[in-house]
Scaffold this motif. Structure first.
Motif, PDB file in Angstrom:
ATOM      1  N   ARG A 150     -42.803  71.332  -2.677  1.00  0.00           N
ATOM      2  CA  ARG A 150     -42.300  71.152  -1.667  1.00  0.00           C
ATOM      3  C   ARG A 150     -43.240  71.087  -0.505  1.00  0.00           C
ATOM      4  NH1 ARG A 150     -36.381  73.595  -0.604  1.00  0.00           N
ATOM      5  NH2 ARG A 150     -36.282  72.776  -2.668  1.00  0.00           N
ATOM      6  N   GLU A 151     -43.409  70.460   0.344  1.00  0.00           N
ATOM      7  CA  GLU A 151     -44.390  70.355   1.497  1.00  0.00           C
ATOM      8  C   GLU A 151     -43.665  70.167   2.847  1.00  0.00           C
ATOM      9  OE1 GLU A 151     -47.035  66.962   1.397  1.00  0.00           O
ATOM     10  OE2 GLU A 151     -45.348  65.320   1.354  1.00  0.00           O
ATOM     11  N   GLY A 152     -44.438  71.005   3.835  1.00  0.00           N
ATOM     12  CA  GLY A 152     -43.984  70.909   5.080  1.00  0.00           C
ATOM     13  C   GLY A 152     -44.317  69.583   5.628  1.00  0.00           C
ATOM     14  N   VAL A 153     -43.599  68.985   6.529  1.00  0.00           N
ATOM     15  CA  VAL A 153     -43.826  67.672   7.019  1.00  0.00           C
ATOM     16  C   VAL A 153     -43.964  67.600   8.550  1.00  0.00           C
ATOM     17  CG1 VAL A 153     -42.539  65.491   7.341  1.00  0.00           C
ATOM     18  CG2 VAL A 153     -42.414  66.296   5.167  1.00  0.00           C
ATOM     19  N   ALA A 154     -42.522  68.501   9.220  1.00  0.00           N
ATOM     20  CA  ALA A 154     -42.791  68.379  10.567  1.00  0.00           C
ATOM     21  C   ALA A 154     -41.919  69.686  11.023  1.00  0.00           C
ATOM     22  CB  ALA A 154     -41.910  67.438  11.154  1.00  0.00           C
ATOM     23  N   ALA A 155     -42.548  70.349  12.103  1.00  0.00           N
ATOM     24  CA  ALA A 155     -41.823  71.645  12.571  1.00  0.00           C
ATOM     25  C   ALA A 155     -41.739  71.647  14.043  1.00  0.00           C
ATOM     26  CB  ALA A 155     -42.723  72.974  12.118  1.00  0.00           C
ATOM     27  N   ILE A 156     -40.721  72.218  14.658  1.00  0.00           N
ATOM     28  CA  ILE A 156     -40.520  72.535  16.090  1.00  0.00           C
ATOM     29  C   ILE A 156     -40.171  73.931  16.188  1.00  0.00           C
ATOM     30  CG2 ILE A 156     -37.871  71.822  15.796  1.00  0.00           C
ATOM     31  CD1 ILE A 156     -38.429  70.328  18.612  1.00  0.00           C
ATOM     32  N   GLU A 157     -40.690  74.415  17.315  1.00  0.00           N
ATOM     33  CA  GLU A 157     -40.366  75.787  17.986  1.00  0.00           C
ATOM     34  C   GLU A 157     -38.879  75.588  18.828  1.00  0.00           C
ATOM     35  OE1 GLU A 157     -42.872  76.761  21.382  1.00  0.00           O
ATOM     36  OE2 GLU A 157     -42.455  78.942  21.099  1.00  0.00           O
ATOM     37  N   VAL A 158     -37.980  76.504  18.390  1.00  0.00           N
ATOM     38  CA  VAL A 158     -36.578  76.253  18.663  1.00  0.00           C
ATOM     39  C   VAL A 158     -36.473  76.890  20.298  1.00  0.00           C
ATOM     40  CG1 VAL A 158     -34.527  77.134  18.392  1.00  0.00           C
ATOM     41  CG2 VAL A 158     -35.615  76.807  16.508  1.00  0.00           C
ATOM     42  N   TRP A 201     -38.895  70.689   8.587  1.00  0.00           N
ATOM     43  CA  TRP A 201     -38.515  69.861   7.653  1.00  0.00           C
ATOM     44  C   TRP A 201     -39.478  69.769   6.420  1.00  0.00           C
ATOM     45  CZ3 TRP A 201     -34.065  66.804   7.146  1.00  0.00           C
ATOM     46  CH2 TRP A 201     -33.256  66.933   8.574  1.00  0.00           C
ATOM     47  N   PHE A 202     -39.078  69.827   5.186  1.00  0.00           N
ATOM     48  CA  PHE A 202     -39.732  69.762   4.239  1.00  0.00           C
ATOM     49  C   PHE A 202     -39.514  68.747   3.337  1.00  0.00           C
ATOM     50  CE2 PHE A 202     -41.984  73.826   3.867  1.00  0.00           C
ATOM     51  CZ  PHE A 202     -41.136  74.722   4.951  1.00  0.00           C
ATOM     52  N   ARG A 203     -40.253  68.366   2.469  1.00  0.00           N
ATOM     53  CA  ARG A 203     -39.675  67.334   1.496  1.00  0.00           C
ATOM     54  C   ARG A 203     -40.293  67.657   0.245  1.00  0.00           C
ATOM     55  NH1 ARG A 203     -43.457  62.067   3.741  1.00  0.00           N
ATOM     56  NH2 ARG A 203     -45.375  63.046   3.017  1.00  0.00           N
ATOM     57  N   GLN A 204     -39.680  67.047  -1.082  1.00  0.00           N
ATOM     58  CA  GLN A 204     -40.022  67.505  -2.411  1.00  0.00           C
ATOM     59  C   GLN A 204     -39.951  66.310  -3.033  1.00  0.00           C
ATOM     60  OE1 GLN A 204     -38.356  70.763  -3.977  1.00  0.00           O
ATOM     61  NE2 GLN A 204     -40.217  71.029  -5.432  1.00  0.00           N
ATOM     62  N   ILE A 260     -40.342  64.966  15.373  1.00  0.00           N
ATOM     63  CA  ILE A 260     -39.269  66.010  15.443  1.00  0.00           C
ATOM     64  C   ILE A 260     -38.859  66.338  16.786  1.00  0.00           C
ATOM     65  CG2 ILE A 260     -41.119  67.944  15.166  1.00  0.00           C
ATOM     66  CD1 ILE A 260     -38.866  69.244  13.385  1.00  0.00           C
ATOM     67  N   SER A 261     -37.620  66.429  16.876  1.00  0.00           N
ATOM     68  CA  SER A 261     -37.209  66.781  18.179  1.00  0.00           C
ATOM     69  C   SER A 261     -35.824  67.454  18.142  1.00  0.00           C
ATOM     70  CB  SER A 261     -36.787  65.526  19.160  1.00  0.00           C
ATOM     71  OG  SER A 261     -35.811  64.752  18.431  1.00  0.00           O
ATOM     72  N   GLN A 262     -35.430  68.099  19.385  1.00  0.00           N
ATOM     73  CA  GLN A 262     -33.993  69.060  19.325  1.00  0.00           C
ATOM     74  C   GLN A 262     -33.431  68.145  20.228  1.00  0.00           C
ATOM     75  OE1 GLN A 262     -35.114  73.099  20.121  1.00  0.00           O
ATOM     76  NE2 GLN A 262     -33.274  73.882  19.204  1.00  0.00           N
ATOM     77  N   GLY A 263     -31.851  68.245  19.836  1.00  0.00           N
ATOM     78  CA  GLY A 263     -30.750  67.805  20.797  1.00  0.00           C
ATOM     79  C   GLY A 263     -30.731  68.428  21.989  1.00  0.00           C
ATOM     80  N   CYS A 310     -34.178  70.554   5.638  1.00  0.00           N
ATOM     81  CA  CYS A 310     -34.553  71.179   6.814  1.00  0.00           C
ATOM     82  C   CYS A 310     -34.133  72.737   6.515  1.00  0.00           C
ATOM     83  CB  CYS A 310     -33.708  70.990   7.990  1.00  0.00           C
ATOM     84  SG  CYS A 310     -31.965  71.358   7.957  1.00  0.00           S
ATOM     85  N   ALA A 311     -35.150  73.545   7.253  1.00  0.00           N
ATOM     86  CA  ALA A 311     -35.029  74.999   7.150  1.00  0.00           C
ATOM     87  C   ALA A 311     -35.173  75.648   8.369  1.00  0.00           C
ATOM     88  CB  ALA A 311     -36.238  75.535   6.090  1.00  0.00           C
ATOM     89  N   ALA A 312     -34.619  77.082   8.411  1.00  0.00           N
ATOM     90  CA  ALA A 312     -34.771  77.901   9.642  1.00  0.00           C
ATOM     91  C   ALA A 312     -35.290  79.061   9.252  1.00  0.00           C
ATOM     92  CB  ALA A 312     -33.402  77.980  10.230  1.00  0.00           C
ATOM     93  N   GLY A 313     -36.448  79.299  10.272  1.00  0.00           N
ATOM     94  CA  GLY A 313     -36.957  80.849   9.779  1.00  0.00           C
ATOM     95  C   GLY A 313     -37.761  81.321  10.921  1.00  0.00           C
ATOM     96  N   ASP A 314     -38.570  82.265  10.805  1.00  0.00           N
ATOM     97  CA  ASP A 314     -39.248  83.030  11.613  1.00  0.00           C
ATOM     98  C   ASP A 314     -40.689  83.107  11.095  1.00  0.00           C
ATOM     99  OD1 ASP A 314     -36.517  85.014  12.123  1.00  0.00           O
ATOM    100  OD2 ASP A 314     -37.170  83.282  13.530  1.00  0.00           O
TER     101      ASP A 314
END
Length: 125
Positions: free
Chosen positions: A43-51, A34-37, A68-71, A94-98
């Motif tokens: 734009r700054e990163g707020v929270a990230a989760i390893e999928v 999750w980023f916010r601007q 941050i959590s995953q369903g 939200c953003a997805a990447g590697d």
């Protein structure tokens, strides 16, 4: 495609939960972040989760207040935001990447992500 329902307006001290859903397919990326601007700001990163894993990362400004959590279906990532502050007013994406794993500064770099949601506005007054 990433879809983000869940923004809105709330008073300072209140809570909101944002969702990030992968429409049509499961996540095939290492991280959802999750980023916010805010207007006029980077734009700054707020929270990230390893999928599919358990590792999470938070910006110092939100530690202890955001989760941050995953369903269970692994297709949705949530951002629970408690004790919101007026400086939290921003468009949230939200953003997805590697990105390179395990390095927070890289995980929170916007240019490490190729897939983005359309954004959802959060306003804290």
């Amino acid at each position: 495609q990433l879809v983000e329902p869940g923004g809105g307006s709330v008073q300072a001290g209140g809570s909101l939960r944002l969702s990030c859903a992968a429409s049509g397919h499961t996540y095939n990326f290492d991280y959802i972040t999750w980023f916010r601007q805010a207007p006029g700001k980077k734009r700054e990163g707020v929270a990230a989760i390893e999928v599919g894993g358990s590792q999470t990362y938070y910006a110092d400004s939100v530690k202890g207040r955001f989760t941050i959590s995953q369903g269970n279906d692994k297709n949705t990532v949530y951002l629970q935001m408690n004790n919101l502050k007026p400086e939290g007013t921003a468009m949230y994406y939200c953003a997805a990447g590697d990105p390179v794993p395990g390095i927070v500064a890289i995980i929170f770099r916007a240019d490490e992500y190729n897939y983005w949601g359309q954004g959802t506005q959060v306003t804290v007054s």
